[in-house]
Design an enzyme around this catalytic site. Structure first.
Site, PDB file in Angstrom:
ATOM      1  CB  CYS A   1      -0.588   2.534   4.109  1.00  0.00           C
ATOM      2  SG  CYS A   1      -2.050   1.839   3.380  1.00  0.00           S
ATOM      3  CG  ASP A   2       3.204   1.285   4.402  1.00  0.00           C
ATOM      4  OD1 ASP A   2       2.785   1.753   5.471  1.00  0.00           O
ATOM      5  OD2 ASP A   2       2.975   0.122   4.031  1.00  0.00           O
TER       6      ASP A   2
ATOM      7  CB  CYS B   1      -0.918  -0.019   1.224  1.00  0.00           C
ATOM      8  SG  CYS B   1      -1.883   1.490   1.391  1.00  0.00           S
TER       9      CYS B   1
END
Ligand code: NAP
Length: 303
Positions: A134-135, A131
């Site tokens: 997200c990261d 992701c």
């Protein structure tokens, strides 16, 4: 007990919930995490109609949820462990409660596929990610590798260029699967370097990712590429483990339905990415959800 259970709160499940609640059906949506599904991991959505210039994935799903709840859809945090058709009902076992309902809409979607190579599991969350939204932020001014050549890989590689100093796209062929508009953007982006005809063999690192071993399929040689992050986008597998032997699945495990979203089991419908179909998009999931709710409604009303 509700008459209808919707399992999964992505675009398909929330749309089914909106239609069912608006039709005054007694229904409940079960979601194991928070509603939104895979779209929550998408930074920007630019091909969902009605939003010129695009809309953030989180914002879009928040709107879908709010709209369904405005019509009275009840959403509960619950992971479904088992589904079993009985003579007059469908038995659904959640992690906190059991349900006996007359109809079920399966909208559990799909999960990212893994490479299944050494280092992947051990370094997940320590530089290996599925992701970028997200990261990506953690890789500011670092070099990362993106595995895959489809729409997701290219879209996410482009997103990662906001943070990373360099993004290597590693693809097993010499042509991308992604649509042309994404290809053109990626090829024009100076931070992206394509590494064609290569497959990953191993992800290296003790406690964080330090590199990835690649096999050149043309030369037949292996070499290590030094990167601090590895983002894997090689497609999705359907979340259908609990459905084996319950409804008919295709050879890849996706649920087979007809155009009314009916599965092989009476009273059970499927919608969205979990279905066997050619185009998995937010717009097609939303359409599936509406049809599934309409079919369930007609079934419950005895048509
Ligand atoms: P996908 O289209 O199935 O592409 C997967 C990519 O990973 C392919 O390039 C494939 O290579 C590669 N791959 C598969 N297994 C691999 C392995 N073991 N090792 C190395 N590479 C491997 O998956 P996706 O990109 O996640 O897209 C899924 C669906 O969502 C598609 O229908 C896509 O159009 C849709 N989507 C749409 C949007 C959008 O419209 N904005 C955004 C994201 C996704 P090959 O090409 O050689 O098979």
């Amino acid at each position: 007990m509700p008459e209808l259970l919707i399992i999964g709160g992505g675009p398909a499940g929330l749309t089914a919930g909106l239609y069912a609640a608006r039709a005054k059906l007694d229904c409940l949506l079960l979601e194991r995490l928070s509603p939104g599904g895979q779209v929550l991991t998408t930074n920007w959505v630019e091909n969902y109609p009605g939003f010129p210039g695009g809309i953030g994935g989180f914002d879009l799903m928040d709107r879908m949820r709010t709209q369904a709840e405005e019509f009275g859809l009840k959403i509960l945090s619950e992971e479904v462990k088992l589904i079993r058709p009985e003579t007059d009902a469908i038995f659904v076992q959640g992690d906190s409660k059991d349900y006996r309902v007359r109809a079920v809409i399966l909208a559990m979607g799909a999960s990212p596929k893994k490479l299944n190579i050494p280092g992947e599991t051990e370094l997940t969350g320590k530089g290996v990610s599925y992701c970028a939204t997200c990261d990506g932020f953690f890789f500011r001014d670092q070099e990362v590798a993106v595995i895959g050549g489809g729409d997701t890989a290219i879209e996410e590689a482009l997103f990662l260029t906001r943070f990373a100093s360099k993004v290597y796209v590693i693809h097993r062929r010499d042509r991308l699967r992604a649509i042309r508009i994404l290809q053109e953007r990626a090829l024009a982006n100076e931070k992206i370097t394509f590494m064609w005809n290569r497959i990953p063999l191993e992800i290296k690192g003790d406690n964080t990712v330090e590199g990835i071993v690649l096999r050149d399929l043309i030369e037949g040689k292996s070499s290590e590429l030094r990167v601090q992050g590895v983002f894997v986008f090689i497609g999705y597998s359907p979340n259908t483990d609990i459905l084996k032997g319950i409804v008919e699945l295709d050879e890849q495990g996706f649920v087979i339905t007809n155009e009314e979203m009916e599965t092989s089991q009476r009273g059970i419908y499927a919608a969205g990415d979990i279905r066997s179909k050619s185009l998995r998009q937010i717009s097609t999931a939303v359409g599936d959800g509406a049809v599934a709710a309409y079919s369930a409604l007609r079934y419950l009303e005895g048509y």
